[in-house]
Design a protein around this motif. Structure first.
Motif, PDB file in Angstrom:
ATOM      1  N   VAL A  96      -1.987   1.873   2.889  1.00 53.98           N
ATOM      2  CA  VAL A  96      -0.311   1.471   2.584  1.00 53.98           C
ATOM      3  C   VAL A  96      -0.479   0.718   1.641  1.00 53.98           C
ATOM      4  CG1 VAL A  96       1.489   0.460   3.994  1.00 53.98           C
ATOM      5  CG2 VAL A  96       0.027   2.402   5.154  1.00 53.98           C
ATOM      6  N   LEU A  97      -0.972  -0.700   2.342  1.00 59.25           N
ATOM      7  CA  LEU A  97      -0.908  -2.506   1.024  1.00 59.25           C
ATOM      8  C   LEU A  97      -1.234  -2.289   0.206  1.00 59.25           C
ATOM      9  CD1 LEU A  97      -1.102  -5.116   1.468  1.00 59.25           C
ATOM     10  CD2 LEU A  97      -3.321  -5.578   2.126  1.00 59.25           C
ATOM     11  N   GLN A  98      -2.398  -1.186  -0.348  1.00 57.00           N
ATOM     12  CA  GLN A  98      -2.629  -1.197  -1.548  1.00 57.00           C
ATOM     13  C   GLN A  98      -1.126  -0.290  -2.330  1.00 57.00           C
ATOM     14  OE1 GLN A  98      -5.051  -2.236  -3.941  1.00 57.00           O
ATOM     15  NE2 GLN A  98      -5.179  -2.877  -1.904  1.00 57.00           N
ATOM     16  N   PHE A  99      -0.839   0.792  -1.992  1.00 59.77           N
ATOM     17  CA  PHE A  99       0.331   1.017  -2.269  1.00 59.77           C
ATOM     18  C   PHE A  99       1.749   0.412  -2.314  1.00 59.77           C
ATOM     19  CE2 PHE A  99      -0.657   5.115  -0.172  1.00 59.77           C
ATOM     20  CZ  PHE A  99      -0.862   6.231  -1.659  1.00 59.77           C
ATOM     21  N   LYS A 100       1.747  -0.849  -1.232  1.00 62.26           N
ATOM     22  CA  LYS A 100       2.491  -1.847  -1.231  1.00 62.26           C
ATOM     23  C   LYS A 100       2.795  -2.582  -2.847  1.00 62.26           C
ATOM     24  CE  LYS A 100       4.201  -1.926   3.726  1.00 62.26           C
ATOM     25  NZ  LYS A 100       3.730  -2.959   4.296  1.00 62.26           N
ATOM     26  N   GLU A 101       1.610  -3.489  -2.611  1.00 66.72           N
ATOM     27  CA  GLU A 101       1.356  -4.204  -4.373  1.00 66.72           C
ATOM     28  C   GLU A 101       1.317  -3.241  -5.608  1.00 66.72           C
ATOM     29  OE1 GLU A 101      -0.252  -7.160  -3.953  1.00 66.72           O
ATOM     30  OE2 GLU A 101      -0.323  -7.719  -2.232  1.00 66.72           O
ATOM     31  N   GLY A 102       0.649  -2.329  -5.387  1.00 65.06           N
ATOM     32  CA  GLY A 102       1.197  -1.660  -6.250  1.00 65.06           C
ATOM     33  C   GLY A 102       2.675  -0.776  -6.632  1.00 65.06           C
ATOM     34  N   TRP A 103       3.306  -0.855  -6.049  1.00 62.70           N
ATOM     35  CA  TRP A 103       5.189  -0.039  -5.819  1.00 62.70           C
ATOM     36  C   TRP A 103       5.595  -0.565  -7.481  1.00 62.70           C
ATOM     37  CZ3 TRP A 103       6.990   4.515  -5.521  1.00 62.70           C
ATOM     38  CH2 TRP A 103       8.213   4.524  -5.379  1.00 62.70           C
ATOM     39  N   SER A 104       6.052  -1.016  -7.860  1.00 59.97           N
ATOM     40  CA  SER A 104       6.346  -2.189  -8.572  1.00 59.97           C
ATOM     41  C   SER A 104       5.739  -1.898 -10.501  1.00 59.97           C
ATOM     42  CB  SER A 104       7.146  -3.753  -8.678  1.00 59.97           C
ATOM     43  OG  SER A 104       6.011  -4.423  -9.113  1.00 59.97           O
ATOM     44  N   VAL A 105       4.741  -1.382 -10.404  1.00 64.61           N
ATOM     45  CA  VAL A 105       4.268  -1.431 -11.359  1.00 64.61           C
ATOM     46  C   VAL A 105       3.511  -0.170 -11.107  1.00 64.61           C
ATOM     47  CG1 VAL A 105       1.860  -1.871 -12.264  1.00 64.61           C
ATOM     48  CG2 VAL A 105       2.551  -3.797 -11.572  1.00 64.61           C
ATOM     49  N   PHE A 106       3.617   0.723 -10.559  1.00 65.00           N
ATOM     50  CA  PHE A 106       3.924   1.802 -10.118  1.00 65.00           C
ATOM     51  C   PHE A 106       4.997   2.737 -11.304  1.00 65.00           C
ATOM     52  CE2 PHE A 106       5.050   6.149  -8.321  1.00 65.00           C
ATOM     53  CZ  PHE A 106       4.016   6.739  -8.660  1.00 65.00           C
ATOM     54  N   LEU A 107       6.194   1.550 -11.055  1.00 60.28           N
ATOM     55  CA  LEU A 107       7.744   2.286 -11.313  1.00 60.28           C
ATOM     56  C   LEU A 107       7.751   1.933 -12.455  1.00 60.28           C
ATOM     57  CD1 LEU A 107       9.748   1.845  -8.538  1.00 60.28           C
ATOM     58  CD2 LEU A 107       8.854   4.215  -8.993  1.00 60.28           C
ATOM     59  N   SER A 108       6.949   0.795 -13.478  1.00 64.43           N
ATOM     60  CA  SER A 108       6.815   0.621 -14.706  1.00 64.43           C
ATOM     61  C   SER A 108       6.536   1.023 -15.018  1.00 64.43           C
ATOM     62  CB  SER A 108       6.509  -0.983 -14.991  1.00 64.43           C
ATOM     63  OG  SER A 108       7.150  -1.468 -13.640  1.00 64.43           O
ATOM     64  N   LEU A 139     -13.221  -8.429   1.247  1.00 66.63           N
ATOM     65  CA  LEU A 139     -12.692  -7.717   0.629  1.00 66.63           C
ATOM     66  C   LEU A 139     -12.559  -7.173  -0.453  1.00 66.63           C
ATOM     67  CD1 LEU A 139      -9.755  -7.990   0.787  1.00 66.63           C
ATOM     68  CD2 LEU A 139     -10.021 -10.057  -0.571  1.00 66.63           C
ATOM     69  N   VAL A 140     -13.287  -7.413  -1.519  1.00 65.36           N
ATOM     70  CA  VAL A 140     -13.525  -6.132  -2.602  1.00 65.36           C
ATOM     71  C   VAL A 140     -13.433  -4.993  -2.330  1.00 65.36           C
ATOM     72  CG1 VAL A 140     -14.875  -5.937  -4.930  1.00 65.36           C
ATOM     73  CG2 VAL A 140     -14.404  -7.923  -4.326  1.00 65.36           C
ATOM     74  N   SER A 141     -14.562  -4.294  -1.269  1.00 65.58           N
ATOM     75  CA  SER A 141     -15.142  -2.818  -0.645  1.00 65.58           C
ATOM     76  C   SER A 141     -13.896  -1.971  -0.359  1.00 65.58           C
ATOM     77  CB  SER A 141     -16.173  -3.712   0.001  1.00 65.58           C
ATOM     78  OG  SER A 141     -17.503  -3.630  -0.261  1.00 65.58           O
ATOM     79  N   LYS A 142     -13.605  -3.394   0.920  1.00 63.90           N
ATOM     80  CA  LYS A 142     -11.754  -2.841   1.040  1.00 63.90           C
ATOM     81  C   LYS A 142     -10.508  -2.121   0.532  1.00 63.90           C
ATOM     82  CE  LYS A 142     -11.341  -5.269   5.679  1.00 63.90           C
ATOM     83  NZ  LYS A 142     -10.264  -6.354   6.817  1.00 63.90           N
ATOM     84  N   ILE A 143     -10.295  -3.520  -1.001  1.00 57.44           N
ATOM     85  CA  ILE A 143     -10.083  -1.979  -1.585  1.00 57.44           C
ATOM     86  C   ILE A 143     -10.312  -1.456  -2.665  1.00 57.44           C
ATOM     87  CG2 ILE A 143      -8.938  -3.563  -4.453  1.00 57.44           C
ATOM     88  CD1 ILE A 143      -9.104  -6.649  -2.544  1.00 57.44           C
ATOM     89  N   PHE A 144     -12.053  -1.745  -2.783  1.00 60.02           N
ATOM     90  CA  PHE A 144     -12.490  -0.523  -3.761  1.00 60.02           C
ATOM     91  C   PHE A 144     -11.950   0.679  -2.780  1.00 60.02           C
ATOM     92  CE2 PHE A 144     -15.638   2.538  -4.470  1.00 60.02           C
ATOM     93  CZ  PHE A 144     -16.630   2.350  -5.079  1.00 60.02           C
ATOM     94  N   TYR A 145     -11.900   1.113  -1.858  1.00 58.88           N
ATOM     95  CA  TYR A 145     -11.952   2.355  -0.615  1.00 58.88           C
ATOM     96  C   TYR A 145     -10.752   2.508  -0.692  1.00 58.88           C
ATOM     97  CZ  TYR A 145     -16.740   2.706   0.418  1.00 58.88           C
ATOM     98  OH  TYR A 145     -18.548   2.834  -0.122  1.00 58.88           O
ATOM     99  N   SER A 146      -9.637   1.693  -0.114  1.00 58.17           N
ATOM    100  CA  SER A 146      -8.256   1.781  -0.013  1.00 58.17           C
ATOM    101  C   SER A 146      -7.449   2.224  -1.206  1.00 58.17           C
ATOM    102  CB  SER A 146      -7.235   0.419   0.418  1.00 58.17           C
ATOM    103  OG  SER A 146      -7.798  -0.674  -0.597  1.00 58.17           O
ATOM    104  N   TYR A 179      -3.801  -2.422 -12.923  1.00 50.28           N
ATOM    105  CA  TYR A 179      -3.010  -3.625 -12.709  1.00 50.28           C
ATOM    106  C   TYR A 179      -3.211  -4.269 -11.774  1.00 50.28           C
ATOM    107  CZ  TYR A 179      -0.872  -1.644 -17.032  1.00 50.28           C
ATOM    108  OH  TYR A 179      -1.984  -0.410 -17.993  1.00 50.28           O
ATOM    109  N   THR A 180      -2.372  -3.942 -10.516  1.00 51.27           N
ATOM    110  CA  THR A 180      -2.347  -5.344  -9.264  1.00 51.27           C
ATOM    111  C   THR A 180      -4.002  -4.869  -8.882  1.00 51.27           C
ATOM    112  OG1 THR A 180      -2.200  -2.633  -7.834  1.00 51.27           O
ATOM    113  CG2 THR A 180      -0.283  -4.119  -9.060  1.00 51.27           C
TER     114      THR A 180
END
Length: 433
Positions: free
Chosen positions: A230-242, A100-107, A85-86
């Motif tokens: 780390v940014l990807q982890f932060k972005e997805g944290w609340s959705v992850f717990l959900s 930016l998409v490439s950064k998101i992809f690999y991270s 989702y995130t």
């Protein structure tokens, strides 16, 4: 010959419809068509393999396989984290910036690997401590499912609303898996190899989709950046717990039942649950296609108007979901006969009992994921899912020693009902502000 003609018909029809699509809804309709084809495959092929597996390995061995498969789904759930989702949302809102998409992809891929490795070792320890040796063989054989799933960037295709690429890759691999089942699973003892065949399908699919990512989406050379991870982890944290709590009540029943009832009864419940989830998947193309579309269109931050759009959408889908639930009840005995040969009528009763989950669960996806997550109410969705999951788990643990498989079925209904109440109330409040 008939299968080839049918496949050709689907592909030609899909291309013909796609050519007619124009305007702002092209992406959403294309995603819907692609996901519909994939879901048709996901429904039809299990209807072919499930009865065969039950007849060849028996309900008891199928129950054992289901327990290990569920444990592997926990690993997949942890590694997915919330990126479905995130990350989809981030890509949908930044499609034009390939850097930016490439950064998101690999991270995202690196983050999933960072979660998966310790998760695999943890559940390996659980298997070694609490289960017989054949469970270990099935678990190790299924590790390829995790690797293949990590390599499959569904969120990339969904963010670009280009789901046809994922559909093509998964269509090929599902067909391959089905063929392998009939070739290699020929006796009761072969049940330990089912997850190996699952792994092959996942890995082939992952390799194909990675190639597509480079070839058609022009993903740049590998980038390793700890801050991006780390940014990807932060972005997805609340959705992850959900998603963790959501899957606690949606996918944990088989695991918990394994401690209280026989493998035969686990097999019965698993069979009925698969029917419900297969029917639920009929609505998945709509909801999955709508998520990136609303993610992009909600950038204007007009919360009341956007919330009203979610409510209007949910009302329209309600009637289709209700009809699906009623059809399942009316045809439950027929489905039991087709899948298990009518070996145990309890499967029919459980299908009927769980049928409301189809309607309520479908509305919860629209209200919670398409609605609350895209409206940036991730923290509230987490809260609602946590309450629902804990209520469901508490009911299941308390009542399963008494009610057995009936308890597992009822716990799903309780969780979906509680979640619907909270999500609908919040969306309604947002719409009235």
């Amino acid at each position: 010959m008939l299968q080839t003609d049918f496949t050709s018909f689907i592909i030609v029809s899909y291309i013909d419809i796609k050519k007619r699509l124009t305007g702002q809804y092209k992406g959403i309709v294309e995603s819907f068509l692609s996901l519909s084809i994939l879901n048709a495959v996901n429904i039809i092929l299990p209807l072919i393999t499930l009865p065969y597996l039950i007849r060849v390995v028996g309900l008891e061995k199928y129950g054992a396989y289901s327990i290990v498969y569920t444990i592997l789904q926990y690993v997949l759930l942890l590694s997915a984290y919330g990126f479905s989702y995130t990350t989809t949302k981030l890509i949908a809102q930044n499609r034009e910036d390939i850097s930016l998409v490439s950064k998101i992809f690999y991270s995202t891929i690196y983050a999933r690997l960072a979660i998966s490795i310790p998760a695999l070792f943890f559940f390996l320890l659980v298997i070694l401590l609490f289960y017989p040796s054949d469970y270990l063989i099935m678990y190790v054989g299924g590790i390829g499912m995790v690797l293949g799933d990590i390599l499959n960037p569904v969120w990339l295709f969904q963010g670009y609303e280009k789901m046809r690429y994922m559909t093509i890759a998964n269509f090929i691999c599902k067909i391959l898996f089905t063929i392998l089942i009939f070739v290699f699973i020929t006796s009761e003892g072969d049940y330990i190899y089912i997850n190996v065949l699952n792994s092959l399908g996942y890995i082939v699919s992952g390799i194909i989709t990675i190639y597509i990512s480079y070839r058609y989406f022009h993903i740049r050379r590998p980038i390793f950046s700890i801050p991006d991870i780390v940014l990807q982890f932060k972005e997805g944290w609340s959705v992850f717990l959900s998603t963790i709590f959501m899957n606690l009540y949606r996918n944990s029943n088989i695991f918990i039942l394994g401690f209280f009832v026989s493998e035969y009864n686990v097999g019965i419940y698993s069979t009925a649950e698969k029917v419900i989830k297969a029917v639920q998947s009929l609505i998945a193309p709509v909801s999955n296609a709508l998520f990136p579309y609303f993610a992009a269109s909600f950038k204007n931050n007009d919360v009341p108007n956007n919330a009203r759009r979610v409510i209007a959408l949910n009302k329209k889908l309600f009637y289709a979901l209700l009809l699906l639930s009623l059809i399942v009840i009316a045809t439950s005995d027929i489905m039991n006969t087709l899948i298990s040969g009518g070996e145990d009528k309890l499967i029919t009763y459980l299908i009927c009992l769980m049928s409301p989950v189809i309607c309520i669960g479908g509305m919860n996806y629209i209200l919670g994921i398409v609605g609350l997550v895209n409206l940036n109410y991730n923290h509230l969705f987490l809260k609602f899912v946590t309450i629902s999951g804990l209520a469901s788990m508490a009911f299941l643990i308390i009542t399963v020693p008494i009610a057995g498989v009936y308890s597992a079925s009822l716990s799903m209904i309780i969780a979906e009902t509680v979640l619907f109440f909270y999500c609908f109330r919040k969306i309604k409040m947002a719409a009235s502000n």
